[in-house]
Enzyme design. Structure first.
Site, mmCIF file in Angstrom:
data_model
loop_
_atom_site.group_PDB
_atom_site.id
_atom_site.type_symbol
_atom_site.label_atom_id
_atom_site.label_comp_id
_atom_site.label_asym_id
_atom_site.label_seq_id
_atom_site.Cartn_x
_atom_site.Cartn_y
_atom_site.Cartn_z
ATOM 1 N N ARG A 134 15.416 16.022 2.914
ATOM 2 C CA ARG A 134 15.581 17.332 3.561
ATOM 3 C C ARG A 134 16.713 17.350 4.590
ATOM 4 N NH1 ARG A 134 9.482 18.622 5.026
ATOM 5 N NH2 ARG A 134 9.784 16.466 5.660
ATOM 6 N N LYS A 161 4.291 1.010 -3.920
ATOM 7 C CA LYS A 161 2.913 1.009 -3.448
ATOM 8 C C LYS A 161 2.801 1.839 -2.170
ATOM 9 C CE LYS A 161 1.390 -2.458 -0.755
ATOM 10 N NZ LYS A 161 1.861 -2.694 0.602
ATOM 11 N N ASP A 177 5.711 -4.155 -7.401
ATOM 12 C CA ASP A 177 4.964 -5.044 -6.512
ATOM 13 C C ASP A 177 5.993 -6.108 -6.153
ATOM 14 O OD1 ASP A 177 3.586 -7.265 -5.461
ATOM 15 O OD2 ASP A 177 1.731 -6.488 -6.306
ATOM 16 N N HIS A 178 6.545 -6.043 -4.943
ATOM 17 C CA HIS A 178 7.718 -6.873 -4.662
ATOM 18 C C HIS A 178 7.387 -8.373 -4.703
ATOM 19 C CE1 HIS A 178 6.145 -7.020 -0.542
ATOM 20 N NE2 HIS A 178 6.966 -8.012 -0.314
ATOM 21 N N LYS A 192 9.630 -12.154 -6.333
ATOM 22 C CA LYS A 192 9.970 -13.377 -5.591
ATOM 23 C C LYS A 192 10.193 -14.514 -6.589
ATOM 24 C CE LYS A 192 7.247 -12.115 -1.503
ATOM 25 N NZ LYS A 192 8.179 -11.928 -0.412
ATOM 26 N N GLU A 227 0.834 -13.961 7.870
ATOM 27 C CA GLU A 227 1.979 -13.304 8.519
ATOM 28 C C GLU A 227 1.835 -13.453 10.021
ATOM 29 O OE1 GLU A 227 3.549 -9.582 6.464
ATOM 30 O OE2 GLU A 227 1.392 -9.417 6.264
ATOM 31 N N ASP A 233 -3.785 -3.154 1.566
ATOM 32 C CA ASP A 233 -2.354 -3.377 1.767
ATOM 33 C C ASP A 233 -1.867 -4.634 1.030
ATOM 34 O OD1 ASP A 233 0.167 -2.806 3.087
ATOM 35 O OD2 ASP A 233 -0.224 -4.534 4.376
ATOM 36 N N HIS A 265 -0.699 -7.673 -4.068
ATOM 37 C CA HIS A 265 0.017 -8.948 -4.054
ATOM 38 C C HIS A 265 -0.897 -10.145 -4.356
ATOM 39 C CE1 HIS A 265 2.925 -6.320 -2.381
ATOM 40 N NE2 HIS A 265 2.585 -6.444 -1.118
#
Ligand code: BG6
Length: 509
Positions: A61, A168, A197-198, A202, A236, A255, A260
């Protein structure tokens, strides 16, 4: 029942340059376009992997011109990758175009059709289209419908293609995922759809398949006869950053685990595919989910642990509790840590527990899969007590320090028999000189080439939500306080207790 894609096609040829095409990013002023998409496209362009005539149209936008969009994208490449090389950038920026508009309204799709035909003529995009939904998930159904009704979901001719990339979260429970899949199949065929799905992009995750299926020595022991249990840790050290609004209504199970971690379980657990094609690989992965032992509501507390980070210290810095984060409810019950114990009820894995855990504000960033093998059947070294002989471990280091470690017992030099675990190590950094590619580069290139092997298929998504949703519902109905763990620790103590009850222990990276 979700309908599958058309029967096997020959695998698209890797290493080839994709067909000319025009790609559209819907949500061009958003974070995803800046952080991931544009840097990845710039890298692909720099490595000469994008086709002649490739064009990217940004839609959002915000009023912009082609020029102002280009300069913002230049900043994004500088901020999230490297300062652009002036000569490469001057060629790359000519591929970028901007169309201001509201994705809710049919007007922008009409204008898009005009822009497509202009670019086909002027830049030779040859009628191939790729739509990338980099918008909030609430807008997915509307955009899909507009693409369908404007005719953009259909390839221009038999020779052309029209594809869509969906980020996602793909639904937030089984019903919503099912509704979204239904909406998609109204207008797109499964082989036009690329659900990112990153984790699957990998290198190290892809290498699990090479490790298992390009070597003959591991597969014979890859089963319940030899494997005691499997641990999947996705730790993480970061918190939720600025994503409080999204995260507080999602939580770690939605998440991270639904997508994953379950993809990692499938990659470890699947049977050898007939061929490395999208259909064969994804068929085998879906079978793993179909074999997951369903978790009954009354069992949920026995096989899961959730936790939420409190105040604490990470890397010597004081960090604040989850409930004090921006856009998080002060009495939030959202989990930032989850442990899940699951079983794959099939011939290969019967009664082998898979322990999955993921959490934010843990002591370090590390993703690892540990396969722990059974102890030796008989103790030859009578004077060495069994507790002094560690079981063999195979550790797949997904990130960082990508590599694989095999741990086994060795005799310590000396007159007596003393045993000690030692490591045999493979490291990407020392075995290969090429840097490990970013997941997004790989996945975008695969989409342009038309290879969906590393993308989640609709039936997989629904099977994953089918497994996860009863846990979400049981948690919803359980009002007991959610355990709080100090930031910078390995999660709530209940996580260690759960494994201790099984006479096992977490291996912390
Ligand atoms: C995303 C999650 O899908 O994956 C984030 O939404 C998480 O919460 C991220 O931080 C982890 O990905 P990576 O590649 O940094 O391990």
């Amino acid at each position: 029942m979700y309908s599958l894609e058309a029967p096997v096609k020959a695998a698209p040829q890797r290493g080839r340059i994709p067909d000319p095409c025009a790609m559209v990013t819907l949500g061009a002023s958003g974070d995803l376009t800046h952080r991931k998409l544009i840097p990845a496209l710039y890298k692909l362009f720099k490595s000469q992997l994008l086709p002649e005539g490739f064009s990217l149209i940004g839609i959002s936008r915000t009023p912009e011109t082609d020029e102002s969009f280009r300069s913002k994208m230049k900043e994004a490449v500088g901020a999230y990758f490297e300062p652009p090389d002036p000569e490469v950038w001057s060629r790359f920026e000519k591929t970028l175009f901007y169309l201001p508009g509201n994705v809710d309204s049919p007007d922008v799709y009409r204008e898009l059709i005009e822009l497509f035909s202009k670019l086909d003529k002027e830049r030779g995009c040859c009628g191939n289209r790729l739509f990338y939904l980099a918008v909030s998930p609430q807008l997915y159904p509307t955009i899909i419908e507009h693409l369908g009704k404007s005719g953009l979901s259909c390839p221009l001719s038999e020779k052309n293609w029209s594809r869509i990339i969906i980020e996602k979260p793909f639904g937030h429970d089984l019903n919503s995922a099912h509704a979204l899949n239904d909406k998609i199949v109204q207008y797109f065929k499964e082989d036009q759809v690329y659900r990112i799905d990153h984790f699957l992009g990998k290198e190290t995750v892809q290498n699990i398949l090479a490790f298992r299926f390009a070597n003959s020595i591991f597969e014979p022991i890859w089963n319940r006869q030899y494997i005691d249990h499997v641990q999947v840790t996705v730790a993480e050290s970061l918190g939720i950053e600025n994503r409080g609004g999204y995260y507080d209504s999602a939580g770690a199970l939605r998440d991270m685990v639904q997508n994953h971690l379950l993809q990692l379980v499938c990659t470890i657990g699947m049977e050898p595919p007939v061929a490395f094609t999208a259909t064969s690989v994804r068929d085998e992965k879906t079978k793993v989910l179909q074999a997951l032992r369903p978790i009954k509501p009354e069992e949920v507390n026995r096989v899961t642990v959730r936790g939420q980070y409190g105040d604490g210290v990470i890397d010597g810095k004081q960090v604040q509790a989850y409930r004090k984060e921006k856009n998080v409810k002060p009495d939030s019950r959202t989990e930032t840590y989850v442990l899940l114990k699951l079983f794959i009820d099939n011939w290969r894995w019967a009664d082998v527990p898979f322990y999955l855990r993921t959490g934010k504000h843990l002591p370090k960033r590390a993703t690892e899969i540990t396969i722990q093998f059974k102890r030796t059947p008989h103790l030859v070294f009578a004077r060495v007590p069994e507790k002094h002989i560690d079981p063999n471990l195979l550790i797949l280091h997904i990130q960082p320090d990508e590599g694989i470690t095999l741990r086994f017992e060795a005799k310590v030099p000396g007159p007596d028999i003393h045993l000690q675990p030692v490591n045999m190590k493979f490291q990407y950094g020392s075995s290969f000189t090429k840097p490990v590619e970013e997941a997004y580069e790989r996945l975008l290139l695969d989409t342009l080439i038309g290879d969906a092997t590393l993308f989640a298929r609709g039936d997989w998504i629904e099977a994953a939500w089918g497994f996860i949703t009863p846990i979400l519902e049981a948690w919803e109905n359980d009002r007991t306080p959610i355990p709080v763990y100090a930031s910078g620790t390995w999660g709530p103590s209940e996580a260690d207790v759960l494994l201790a009850e099984d006479k096992r222990k977490w291996r912390n990276p």
